[in-house]
Write a protein that holds these residues in place. Structure first.
Motif, PDB file in Angstrom:
ATOM      1  N   GLY A   1       0.797  -1.220   0.000  1.00  0.00           N
ATOM      2  CA  GLY A   1       0.000   0.000   0.000  1.00  0.00           C
ATOM      3  C   GLY A   1       0.829   1.269   0.000  1.00  0.00           C
ATOM      4  O   GLY A   1       0.287   2.360   0.161  1.00  0.00           O
ATOM      5  N   GLY A   2       2.142   1.165  -0.144  1.00  0.00           N
ATOM      6  CA  GLY A   2       3.014   2.339  -0.126  1.00  0.00           C
ATOM      7  C   GLY A   2       3.762   2.434   1.191  1.00  0.00           C
ATOM      8  O   GLY A   2       3.893   1.456   1.919  1.00  0.00           O
ATOM      9  N   LEU A   3       4.235   3.627   1.495  1.00  0.00           N
ATOM     10  CA  LEU A   3       4.965   3.832   2.752  1.00  0.00           C
ATOM     11  C   LEU A   3       4.037   3.679   3.945  1.00  0.00           C
ATOM     12  O   LEU A   3       2.870   4.084   3.893  1.00  0.00           O
ATOM     13  N   ARG A   4       4.567   3.119   5.021  1.00  0.00           N
ATOM     14  CA  ARG A   4       3.843   2.996   6.285  1.00  0.00           C
ATOM     15  C   ARG A   4       4.836   3.229   7.416  1.00  0.00           C
ATOM     16  O   ARG A   4       6.022   2.933   7.301  1.00  0.00           O
ATOM     17  N   ASN A   5       4.314   3.733   8.542  1.00  0.00           N
ATOM     18  CA  ASN A   5       5.111   3.898   9.754  1.00  0.00           C
ATOM     19  C   ASN A   5       5.231   2.552  10.459  1.00  0.00           C
ATOM     20  O   ASN A   5       4.225   1.952  10.824  1.00  0.00           O
ATOM     21  N   ALA A   6       6.459   2.109  10.668  1.00  0.00           N
ATOM     22  CA  ALA A   6       6.687   0.920  11.488  1.00  0.00           C
ATOM     23  C   ALA A   6       6.857   1.318  12.942  1.00  0.00           C
ATOM     24  O   ALA A   6       6.491   0.565  13.839  1.00  0.00           O
ATOM     25  N   SER A   7       7.414   2.527  13.161  1.00  0.00           N
ATOM     26  CA  SER A   7       7.515   3.024  14.534  1.00  0.00           C
ATOM     27  C   SER A   7       7.642   4.538  14.530  1.00  0.00           C
ATOM     28  O   SER A   7       8.118   5.130  13.559  1.00  0.00           O
ATOM     29  N   ARG A   8       7.201   5.133  15.624  1.00  0.00           N
ATOM     30  CA  ARG A   8       7.317   6.586  15.842  1.00  0.00           C
ATOM     31  C   ARG A   8       7.612   6.811  17.313  1.00  0.00           C
ATOM     32  O   ARG A   8       6.955   6.243  18.184  1.00  0.00           O
ATOM     33  N   THR A   9       8.596   7.665  17.568  1.00  0.00           N
ATOM     34  CA  THR A   9       8.920   8.096  18.925  1.00  0.00           C
ATOM     35  C   THR A   9       8.957   9.615  18.928  1.00  0.00           C
ATOM     36  O   THR A   9       9.636  10.221  18.092  1.00  0.00           O
ATOM     37  N   ILE A  10       8.214  10.216  19.857  1.00  0.00           N
ATOM     38  CA  ILE A  10       8.143  11.670  19.960  1.00  0.00           C
ATOM     39  C   ILE A  10       8.746  12.101  21.289  1.00  0.00           C
ATOM     40  O   ILE A  10       8.402  11.559  22.345  1.00  0.00           O
ATOM     41  N   ARG A  11       9.652  13.088  21.223  1.00  0.00           N
ATOM     42  CA  ARG A  11      10.273  13.650  22.439  1.00  0.00           C
ATOM     43  C   ARG A  11      10.035  15.156  22.448  1.00  0.00           C
ATOM     44  O   ARG A  11      10.406  15.848  21.499  1.00  0.00           O
ATOM     45  N   ARG A  12       9.412  15.652  23.495  1.00  0.00           N
ATOM     46  CA  ARG A  12       9.172  17.100  23.623  1.00  0.00           C
ATOM     47  C   ARG A  12      10.461  17.823  23.964  1.00  0.00           C
ATOM     48  O   ARG A  12      11.264  17.345  24.778  1.00  0.00           O
ATOM     49  N   ASP A  13      10.649  19.003  23.369  1.00  0.00           N
ATOM     50  CA  ASP A  13      11.866  19.778  23.613  1.00  0.00           C
ATOM     51  C   ASP A  13      11.977  20.247  25.057  1.00  0.00           C
ATOM     52  O   ASP A  13      13.087  20.313  25.589  1.00  0.00           O
ATOM     53  N   ASP A  14      10.860  20.554  25.713  1.00  0.00           N
ATOM     54  CA  ASP A  14      10.962  20.963  27.114  1.00  0.00           C
ATOM     55  C   ASP A  14      11.418  19.790  27.984  1.00  0.00           C
ATOM     56  O   ASP A  14      12.167  19.972  28.937  1.00  0.00           O
ATOM     57  N   HIS A  15      11.026  18.577  27.629  1.00  0.00           N
ATOM     58  CA  HIS A  15      11.500  17.402  28.365  1.00  0.00           C
ATOM     59  C   HIS A  15      12.990  17.182  28.118  1.00  0.00           C
ATOM     60  O   HIS A  15      13.741  16.864  29.047  1.00  0.00           O
ATOM     61  N   LEU A  16      13.421  17.357  26.859  1.00  0.00           N
ATOM     62  CA  LEU A  16      14.842  17.212  26.535  1.00  0.00           C
ATOM     63  C   LEU A  16      15.669  18.260  27.267  1.00  0.00           C
ATOM     64  O   LEU A  16      16.750  17.967  27.789  1.00  0.00           O
ATOM     65  N   ALA A  17      15.164  19.492  27.328  1.00  0.00           N
ATOM     66  CA  ALA A  17      15.873  20.564  28.028  1.00  0.00           C
ATOM     67  C   ALA A  17      15.986  20.261  29.516  1.00  0.00           C
ATOM     68  O   ALA A  17      17.041  20.480  30.140  1.00  0.00           O
ATOM     69  N   ALA A  18      14.914  19.747  30.114  1.00  0.00           N
ATOM     70  CA  ALA A  18      14.943  19.400  31.540  1.00  0.00           C
ATOM     71  C   ALA A  18      15.950  18.289  31.808  1.00  0.00           C
ATOM     72  O   ALA A  18      16.675  18.335  32.807  1.00  0.00           O
ATOM     73  N   GLU A  19      16.009  17.302  30.896  1.00  0.00           N
ATOM     74  CA  GLU A  19      16.997  16.228  31.055  1.00  0.00           C
ATOM     75  C   GLU A  19      18.410  16.775  30.970  1.00  0.00           C
ATOM     76  O   GLU A  19      19.289  16.378  31.749  1.00  0.00           O
ATOM     77  N   SER A  20      18.647  17.669  30.044  1.00  0.00           N
ATOM     78  CA  SER A  20      19.984  18.272  29.886  1.00  0.00           C
ATOM     79  C   SER A  20      20.378  19.076  31.119  1.00  0.00           C
ATOM     80  O   SER A  20      21.537  19.072  31.532  1.00  0.00           O
ATOM     81  N   ALA A  21      19.416  19.766  31.718  1.00  0.00           N
ATOM     82  CA  ALA A  21      19.677  20.584  32.901  1.00  0.00           C
ATOM     83  C   ALA A  21      20.081  19.722  34.100  1.00  0.00           C
ATOM     84  O   ALA A  21      20.845  20.151  34.948  1.00  0.00           O
ATOM     85  N   ARG A  22      19.536  18.491  34.157  1.00  0.00           N
ATOM     86  CA  ARG A  22      19.858  17.578  35.262  1.00  0.00           C
ATOM     87  C   ARG A  22      21.231  16.955  35.100  1.00  0.00           C
ATOM     88  O   ARG A  22      21.831  16.529  36.078  1.00  0.00           O
ATOM     89  N   ASP A  23      21.706  16.860  33.871  1.00  0.00           N
ATOM     90  CA  ASP A  23      23.005  16.196  33.619  1.00  0.00           C
ATOM     91  C   ASP A  23      24.182  17.031  34.027  1.00  0.00           C
ATOM     92  O   ASP A  23      24.295  18.112  34.222  1.00  0.00           O
TER      93      ASP A  23
END
Length: 160
Positions: free
Chosen positions: A138-160
């Motif tokens: 049927g054409g292209l299909r998503n096998a997987s998707r992962t979404i990461r919010r930038d505010d969550h990424l920023a908070a993780e970076s701040a803790r490191d």
């Protein structure tokens, strides 16, 4: 490399990801445009159908959704946060690499704007999306998707 209908394919083991040719890049952009129009028009079943039968979706809030029906149901529930407003999903900074198994690994930035009936427009936090796309009959299909919010990424970076 061997040539296929979807551009060159790596043939030697250990080559790793390979950037795709322009025609495949455009095909991926068209896939995303169609996929997001389904979502933004509240066609949640159609949106779910853009995932493979064993497709996995990891939303920004955590958890794991598996299969088109679960993904469609979760998308319908999540749309409630727009409170009747019209969402628009915007993607940019797309990279597309083909791996040795022929799948496409994409990464892009996304933001959702929501316009209310009174014209107010709000934006949700920006995110980074990583997908694995595969070609099916049927054409292209998503096998997987992962979404990461930038505010969550920023908070993780701040803790490191």
């Amino acid at each position: 490399m061997t040539q296929t209908a979807h551009g060159p394919q790596p043939t030697a083991a250990g080559n790793g990801p390979t950037p795709v040719p322009a025609d495949v890049y455009v095909e991926v952009q068209q896939f995303y445009a169609a996929q997001m129009r389904l979502l933004d028009s509240n066609d949640f079943e159609g949106f779910g159908a853009t995932f493979t039968e064993d497709g996995a979706f990891r939303p920004a809030g955590g958890g794991l959704l598996e299969g088109p029906a679960a993904i469609a149901k979760a998308a319908a529930v999540a749309a409630g946060r727009f409170q009747g407003g019209q969402p628009r999903h915007w993607f940019d900074m797309l990279t597309v690499d083909r791996t040795e198994d022929g799948s496409l690994h994409t990464s892009y930035y996304a933001v959702v704007s929501v316009t209310a009936a009174d014209g107010r427009n709000v934006h949700e936090p920006s995110v980074v999306v990583r997908d694995v796309l595969t070609w099916t009959d049927g054409g292209l299909r998503n096998a997987s998707r992962t979404i990461r919010r930038d505010d969550h990424l920023a908070a993780e970076s701040a803790r490191d």
